[in-house]
Design an enzyme around this catalytic site. Structure first.
Site, PDB file in Angstrom:
ATOM      1  N   CYS A 103      13.705  28.346  33.252  1.00 15.09           N
ATOM      2  CA  CYS A 103      14.908  28.491  33.793  1.00 15.09           C
ATOM      3  C   CYS A 103      15.616  27.145  33.541  1.00 15.09           C
ATOM      4  O   CYS A 103      15.347  26.024  33.703  1.00 15.09           O
ATOM      5  CB  CYS A 103      14.695  28.458  35.219  1.00 15.09           C
ATOM      6  SG  CYS A 103      16.403  28.829  36.086  1.00 15.09           S
ATOM      7  N   ALA A 159      17.057  36.886  37.228  1.00 14.01           N
ATOM      8  CA  ALA A 159      17.463  36.639  38.667  1.00 14.01           C
ATOM      9  C   ALA A 159      18.524  37.168  38.987  1.00 14.01           C
ATOM     10  O   ALA A 159      19.857  36.977  38.071  1.00 14.01           O
ATOM     11  CB  ALA A 159      17.591  35.045  38.700  1.00 14.01           C
TER      12      ALA A 159
END
Length: 314
Positions: free
Chosen positions: A84, A2
């Protein structure tokens, strides 16, 4: 990654031997709402193939709608994120939080497999914490759902990116599954990539943070695995040329102002370990234009002492 793995970054890494890449992790919810930022994150090109798209979510209807939104986009693999560790993600029951609900994870993957026109894969972790190392169980549920492969990061959610990688649990997953298993975690050097292969028996290794400021890691790793020779690091001319190319790709993609802001973190990564670089780093984070930043990059050539060709400093 990200905030990292955009089209300019992927273009740079592919030029140094990255054969397969993932776009940035995208929220299924944002994709459904056609967020301009999200759509830019999955922008690609003819040279940016093969490519994987990674979805984040925990609601079957939203994920199905997001997959429909992807129908007109070009990609080769659809990955689902159950790895994540960020609190704002796990607090919504997404990412690594799904490891606490392996049956729900299987259900979501089954829906994705049924709807997808490309192979579906899974990114996961060793478990939620040291008391719940359930990667083998979760991976078997995922395989039952019909996925094509699984990538496992050998840390728990509670570890984040610190502490030791658990190679043993990656090996357990590999031995339990009949589909390909990709190892992940601390693949920071060609030697650590080889260690992952040797200690886990995995079918592939995912390089992530190891490519930050070091796109050469793909070329170096291929050379090391094939010939066993010590990887060659770039000389300063290749380093500066690559940095300038990366900056210009960012400018073409984002525009002047945003590109210059984004490149500041890359400047720090590219110059990691170079002696006497602090004054240039301070100038780089204060730079207001890409032209000014290019001048600062070229000033790397005049630092003394400079690493010579073949010196391992990244």
């Amino acid at each position: 990654m990200a905030g990292i793995s955009d089209l300019p970054f992927r273009t740079i890494t592919r030029s140094f031997g990255c054969e397969f890449a993932f776009a940035e992790m995208i929220s299924a919810r944002s994709l459904v709402y056609s967020s301009r930022k999200t759509l830019r994150m999955i922008t690609t090109s003819d040279r940016d193939m093969p490519l994987g798209i990674q979805l984040l979510g925990n609601d079957s209807r939203t994920i199905a709608a997001a997959m429909q939104s992807l129908e007109n986009h070009n990609f080769n693999i659809l990955d689902f994120n159950a790895a994540c560790p960020v609190l704002k993600v796990t607090s919504r029951g997404e990412g690594a939080a799904l490891l606490r609900e392996p049956r729900k994870l299987r259900g979501l993957l089954s829906i994705m497999v049924g709807l997808s026109r490309v192979p579906v894969t899974l990114k996961m972790r060793a478990g939620w914490d040291e008391n719940s190392l359930n990667a083998r169980e979760a991976a078997l549920h995922a395989q039952d759902a019909g996925i094509a492969a699984v990538t496992i990061h050998g840390r728990t959610r509670s570890q984040g990116y610190g502490g030791a990688v658990n190679y043993g649990i990656i090996r357990e997953v590999k031995e339990a599954l009949s589909i390909p298993v990709i190892g992940s975690g601390d693949a920071l050097t060609p030697q650590s990539v080889k260690r992952m292969f040797d200690e886990t028996g995995c079918d592939g290794v995912s390089i992530a943070r190891g490519a930050l400021g070091n796109p050469w890691i793909f070329r170096q790793t291929a050379e090391f695995l094939e010939h066993g020779t010590a990887p060659r690091s770039p000389g300063t001319e290749e380093l500066t040329e690559t940095m300038i190319l990366h900056l210009r790709l960012l400018r073409n993609f984002y525009g002047e102002r945003l590109a210059n802001m984004i490149f500041r973190k890359f400047f720090l990564w590219y110059t990691r370990g170079i002696p006497d670089v602090k004054p240039l780093r301070l100038r780089a984070v204060r730079s207001e234009t890409t032209s000014e930043t290019e001048v600062i990059i070229r000033d790397l050539l005049y630092l003394h002492p400079l690493p010579k060709q073949g010196t391992a400093y990244v």
